[in-house]
Design a protein around this motif. Structure first.
Motif, PDB file in Angstrom:
ATOM      1  N   ASP A  82       0.860  -1.191   0.000  1.00  0.00           N
ATOM      2  CA  ASP A  82       0.000   0.000   0.000  1.00  0.00           C
ATOM      3  C   ASP A  82       0.892   1.235   0.000  1.00  0.00           C
ATOM      4  O   ASP A  82       2.095   1.147   0.252  1.00  0.00           O
ATOM      5  N   THR A  83       0.304   2.377  -0.307  1.00  0.00           N
ATOM      6  CA  THR A  83       1.112   3.592  -0.458  1.00  0.00           C
ATOM      7  C   THR A  83       1.783   4.013   0.849  1.00  0.00           C
ATOM      8  O   THR A  83       2.878   4.575   0.815  1.00  0.00           O
ATOM      9  N   LYS A 120       5.709   4.571   0.978  1.00  0.00           N
ATOM     10  CA  LYS A 120       6.239   5.851   1.465  1.00  0.00           C
ATOM     11  C   LYS A 120       7.236   5.613   2.597  1.00  0.00           C
ATOM     12  O   LYS A 120       8.306   6.225   2.631  1.00  0.00           O
ATOM     13  N   PHE A 131       2.693   8.830  -4.779  1.00  0.00           N
ATOM     14  CA  PHE A 131       2.907   7.790  -3.779  1.00  0.00           C
ATOM     15  C   PHE A 131       3.413   8.293  -2.429  1.00  0.00           C
ATOM     16  O   PHE A 131       3.226   7.631  -1.422  1.00  0.00           O
ATOM     17  N   VAL A 162       0.149  -1.619  -6.215  1.00  0.00           N
ATOM     18  CA  VAL A 162       0.141  -0.671  -5.108  1.00  0.00           C
ATOM     19  C   VAL A 162      -1.317  -0.418  -4.773  1.00  0.00           C
ATOM     20  O   VAL A 162      -2.077   0.073  -5.599  1.00  0.00           O
ATOM     21  N   VAL A 205      -3.910   1.603  -3.385  1.00  0.00           N
ATOM     22  CA  VAL A 205      -4.131   2.990  -2.954  1.00  0.00           C
ATOM     23  C   VAL A 205      -5.396   3.124  -2.127  1.00  0.00           C
ATOM     24  O   VAL A 205      -5.638   4.160  -1.535  1.00  0.00           O
ATOM     25  N   SER A 259      -4.862   3.881   1.583  1.00  0.00           N
ATOM     26  CA  SER A 259      -4.241   5.163   1.910  1.00  0.00           C
ATOM     27  C   SER A 259      -5.193   6.296   1.597  1.00  0.00           C
ATOM     28  O   SER A 259      -6.118   6.153   0.817  1.00  0.00           O
TER      29      SER A 259
END
Length: 182
Positions: free
Chosen positions: A44-45, A49, A82, A146, A148, A151
């Motif tokens: 996941d973002t 990160k 991201f 990913v 998203v 997030s």
């Protein structure tokens, strides 16, 4: 006065459309990983990160090696999509982290083919490229999803959507009023 406002809104909408087209011209950003160590995973973002901010350094026995592209547009789009930070904020963060903690910032490597080569040769390596850089003949790497949904939505995306909706709404209202006055 109404004409000026109407023209201003029109220019704003056109500028927004051009900006969105510009961002899409290079294609979609894909996250790639070394196939031996991170294959078949979804991320996941928030986790992505954290990897790029040096907060998540490993998973199990795999030590992450995040890499950035020298392609400025790709780098900026990655940070926006991201990491949800500006280039200045990201660089300031790493300057502080390097000098205060002795951490090592992510490597910056050439463009697509160079990143693909580096990631395929280094276990734990993770990076991003334009989807157009993939030939589907690469060995040693894998594109990962990913997520998203886990997030928050990017603040700038929310602002852009609100500007577009408000602009169209205002234009529609002004056109209706003008039609009624005629």
């Amino acid at each position: 006065m109404k004409k000026i406002l109407f023209l201003f809104i029109g220019y704003c909408l056109i500028f927004q459309a051009i900006t969105m087209i510009q961002a899409e011209k290079n294609g979609k950003i894909v996250i790639i990983v070394n196939k031996k160590s991170l294959s078949g995973k979804e991320i996941d973002t928030t986790k992505l990160k954290n990897i790029y901010f040096g907060k998540t350094k490993s998973e199990g026995s795999v030590k992450f090696i995040p890499v950035h592209s020298k392609d400025k547009e790709l780098f900026l789009q990655f940070l926006k999509k991201f990491a949800d930070v500006t280039e200045n904020a990201y660089q300031s963060y790493w300057v502080k982290k390097v000098f205060a903690e002795g951490s090592v910032a992510p490597k910056v490597i050439g463009e697509g083919k160079d990143i693909i080569k580096y990631i395929s040769e280094n276990e734990g390596a993770i990076g991003y490229i334009w989807d157009s850089d993939l030939t589907n003949k690469e060995e040693g790497i894998e594109v990962i999803n990913v997520d998203v949904r886990k997030s928050k939505k990017n603040k700038s995306e929310t602002i852009n959507e609100n500007v577009i909706v408000a602009g169209f709404s205002l234009c529609f209202t002004m056109c209706r009023r003008r039609k009624q006055n005629v």
